[in-house]
Motif scaffolding. Structure first.
Motif, short mmCIF file in Angstrom:
data_model
loop_
_atom_site.label_atom_id
_atom_site.label_comp_id
_atom_site.label_asym_id
_atom_site.label_seq_id
_atom_site.Cartn_x
_atom_site.Cartn_y
_atom_site.Cartn_z
N ARG B 190 0.84 -1.22 0.21
CA ARG B 190 -0.01 -0.01 0.04
C ARG B 190 0.84 1.32 -0.06
NH1 ARG B 190 -5.09 -1.38 3.90
NH2 ARG B 190 -5.42 -3.47 3.02
N TRP B 193 2.58 2.61 -3.30
CA TRP B 193 1.51 3.56 -4.04
C TRP B 193 1.89 4.89 -3.74
CZ3 TRP B 193 -0.43 4.20 -8.31
CH2 TRP B 193 -1.73 5.36 -8.61
N TRP B 194 2.00 5.22 -2.67
CA TRP B 194 2.52 6.79 -2.00
C TRP B 194 3.92 6.77 -2.73
CZ3 TRP B 194 6.78 7.83 0.78
CH2 TRP B 194 7.05 9.09 1.12
N ILE B 196 5.67 5.71 -5.28
CA ILE B 196 5.52 5.95 -6.67
C ILE B 196 5.00 7.35 -6.91
CG2 ILE B 196 4.43 4.97 -8.84
CD1 ILE B 196 4.85 2.27 -7.83
N THR B 198 4.94 9.80 -5.04
CA THR B 198 5.92 10.85 -4.62
C THR B 198 7.29 11.02 -5.37
OG1 THR B 198 4.87 10.64 -2.41
CG2 THR B 198 7.06 11.81 -2.49
N GLY B 203 2.62 13.10 -7.60
CA GLY B 203 1.90 13.54 -6.23
C GLY B 203 0.46 13.69 -6.26
N ASP B 206 -3.83 11.90 -3.19
CA ASP B 206 -5.02 10.87 -2.29
C ASP B 206 -4.12 10.39 -1.30
OD1 ASP B 206 -3.25 9.44 -3.70
OD2 ASP B 206 -4.36 8.09 -4.80
N SER B 208 -1.11 11.15 1.59
CA SER B 208 0.18 11.55 2.09
C SER B 208 0.23 11.54 3.38
CB SER B 208 0.13 13.28 1.43
OG SER B 208 -1.03 13.65 2.14
#
Lengths: 276, 276, 276, 276
Positions: B190, B193-194, B196, B198, B203, B206, B208
């Motif tokens: 999970r 996903w952040w 990638i 970032t 950015g 959805d 952060s």
């Protein structure tokens, strides 16, 4: 000297012998920048409502001056053998930049001295394009088109790859996320908005995949595609940098030539240099 | 001349002696672009519902033509000694691009002349891949694979670093934000996903980090990691630019060679050049 | 041959005469990758709850093997004169990578063969760092540190500029937006989160200025600052590309040297080359 | 030695004969960094409320020391023939960096030993600017201004293109989205915020087009404009990299020169080199 010759020398930048712009063209340049400031500020309701009279009057004056300048310029163009006679003037007026100038004026008169028709108001922004021809700035477009011409093949092929990557990533996300988010990914054109936002790395976040499978494909697409999408702009930037640097060096050479014409001594030393 | 030879000359691009494509292949190219436009527009519900008949008919015609073209091309491939006989034809059909072409047709016939099965509809998009082989564009993939081959070592090692940076930053954010935002950071996959979103600087927003400690680690990760993640694509872009520029120069040389074959005078001057 | 020598040849990569890894190290590499996959998948609640037994057993086996490998490696290190005796073994164990290996094992035994303490679970991720030393990948860190060393001055000065730009833009936004959005811009450390997100162009959108004056300063900051923030990573990427390209060429030279040692004829031609 | 000479040697970095900073200036540097840490931490309400006394006292001490240092430095400046007498001291105080130093002190005394006026509190951040002159870091600004000077023409023309692209894209989005989203696109200045966020690829997502026509224009703008907007910063970064690399090599040459002055043997070999 005839009036036409006088107008030509004042309004045609290429007719100028000295450096920079003629006094009239300097004034016109300032008025164009002022007209741009007017159209920008006027678009803001808070500013417009604060001084509605000012903008109406400023527009009237500016448009009258630009109209007079346009007519004078078309008339004076006759000094150039290419634009002699009525036929020549029409040829002059058919040039892309003359049409831009005309489009910036005509709607004003069509609406009886105002721009109150919603559609015609768009033509106000034609004056923004006139900024692109002010002073030394006008050569930027030659440099830009030279850059594009010098890398036509590379730009074409990388732009093609970029377009295909955008299309394929849209198709992929349409297939995996279309059913879950029909508003954002329910068709390829809709998914294209996501593709552009993602692959340019803008990433507004108004649309993004929510399903695990969608995120996996989006992640792979982003990592693989961003570099490919950036290629045409990277090539263009490199080409522009090359062209502009060659141009930046050119003035120095011109200056040396100019100086060498001024006296034997310098001319001799420049000959020495060329012999070396 | 046999029918097979005629088909071969028309359908096999490499059999063409003159410049560009044969008339038949030019027509096929246009039909492929048309088929791509059809599949893009048809995916949009607003467009499809406006003209449902059009798309059904267009699909039937296009698929019939592409099927005929496929059969003709496999048959004509026998002109090439490598693809002679049934064995040869199978070898021809086993090539990656032949399989793509087949995948774009077969599902249509499997569903009785429609694509009404949800799963099989995906194969419609195989035609997007056919665009990649149109005209001069087809060489883009050779250039791209040359670029990759020329920097295999650099690409491999930087891709490895990029993968490790993505993994480590995911692990860090999973540890510091996992408990607070289990939906977004509750596991390494999970958090990936952040990572990638970032590190590619997309950015979406959805997901952060919200905790101060999460923001500190995310900030440090972003500043340190973005440059590392961008390395493989940067290296690929540079390699592609090199390969493509060499190719852009090549045609000029070919043209000179061609010209030099046309007469003694030019040939002599080109010898002078090579002696110099 | 003693057991220690045997272990040393199998476990110490630098002791290997042939190319690649010893059979034991190849197995250990595969197990490390497997352990990484385990820790990634186990972190995901959906996967863990599906097969809780699997992960408990896999962890026990992996940790037992890694513990045995660690002990064997420390014992075998005595073959190296530098690490002879108990003192030498401690010197070996104090190396950064040995500590990483130890940290990946010890918490498992401290918690009685599980990682059930929340804090100690973090040490599980130490195994991710072991990936960084697998096979040819291990040289990436030498190349990276070479790159940093080769541009120390440039990196230092641009990193300083980047830090100052981040700090100043945070201070500016704190002053102009702090009162309106105290949560996001109410202090310099808070505004720093916005600065990092903006100047790296990630732009999550969780915080952004809302007042006109804040937007003006943010816009100017973004346009002026993004280029400055990107400078250290740009310089590092260029340096890494240089170092890696030199390295990519190096193996070829080594191969030539190797070949030249195999016969007089080649050796002579290589002397000719060096004389030229 | 007079007190003034002593102060001058301690406070004026250029008066220093040895390497690095004088003991007094080293202390002042540390105090500046400490004052920066104080102003950053104090801005955070959570930290300030935890130790309100600490910050009041720290500020008083720091400002008293900086005031004394400022007075001493202005007094000692008289050692330099350029700044002799009252006239000279005023000339010294009128320098940009002296004004920054003064601005960082005066508001403290104007508010009776505190910074309790909201407006004057801004001047606290002047101390951030002092960081820019610490140690070797101070040369960064010379290098940066050299870079700008060396590419004045390129930077000017690309900055002009960037400004025009921002303006035109704002005008386009204002026309197509202004009526739908008056808050975000209701005027050109408002749309400019979107343009900056999009074309720098920050993409907060607080404003983005929602109509199909708006998305089409925004997509085209993004793809075409991002490369153009990035040109000035790209050129600056390249110029800075050039200037900084030349500077990074310079110290080596200086060192060689220094060494060559120490003996005949080296001096001779360096002559050989210059003859070759």
């Amino acid at each position: 000297m005839s009036v036409r010759k006088l107008l030509y020398d004042q309004l045609e930048p290429t007719a100028r012998k000295g450096r920079g712009l003629s006094p009239t063209n300097r004034l016109v340049s300032i008025l164009i920048l002022f007209a741009v400031a007017v159209v920008i500020l006027e678009s803001e309701p808070l500013v417009r409502s604060a001084a509605p009279q000012f903008f109406t009057i400023a527009e009237s004056w500016l448009l009258t001056i630009f109209s007079a300048e346009y007519i004078a310029r078309v008339y004076a163009a006759g000094e150039d053998p290419r634009y002699r006679g009525l036929q020549g003037r029409l040829r002059y007026a058919r040039q892309i930049w003359s049409i831009v100038d005309l489009l910036a004026i005509v709607p004003f008169w069509l609406t009886g001295g105002t721009f109150n028709s919603a559609l015609l108001r768009i033509f106000k922004f034609a004056r923004l394009l006139r900024v692109a021809r002010l002073g030394r700035f006008s050569q930027a477009w030659d440099l830009l088109s030279q850059s594009i011409a010098s890398r036509k093949f590379e730009l074409g092929i990388t732009a093609g790859i970029a377009a295909l990557v955008l299309l394929l990533s849209s198709a992929v996300l349409y297939v995996v996320e279309g059913a879950i988010q029909p508003e954002a990914f329910g068709s390829i054109p809709r998914a294209l908005w996501w593709s552009i936002a993602t692959l340019t790395t803008v990433g507004y976040g108004d649309v993004s995949p929510v399903s695990p499978i969608g995120k996996i494909f989006a992640g792979v697409t982003a990592i693989a595609g961003i570099g490919l999408i950036a290629m045409p702009t990277g090539i263009l930037a490199a080409a522009f940098s090359d062209v502009i640097q060659r141009r930046a060096k050119a003035p120095t050479e011109e200056r040396i030539e100019e100086e060498s014409r001024n006296g034997v001594q310098i001319s001799a030393s420049s000959q020495d240099r060329s012999r070396a």
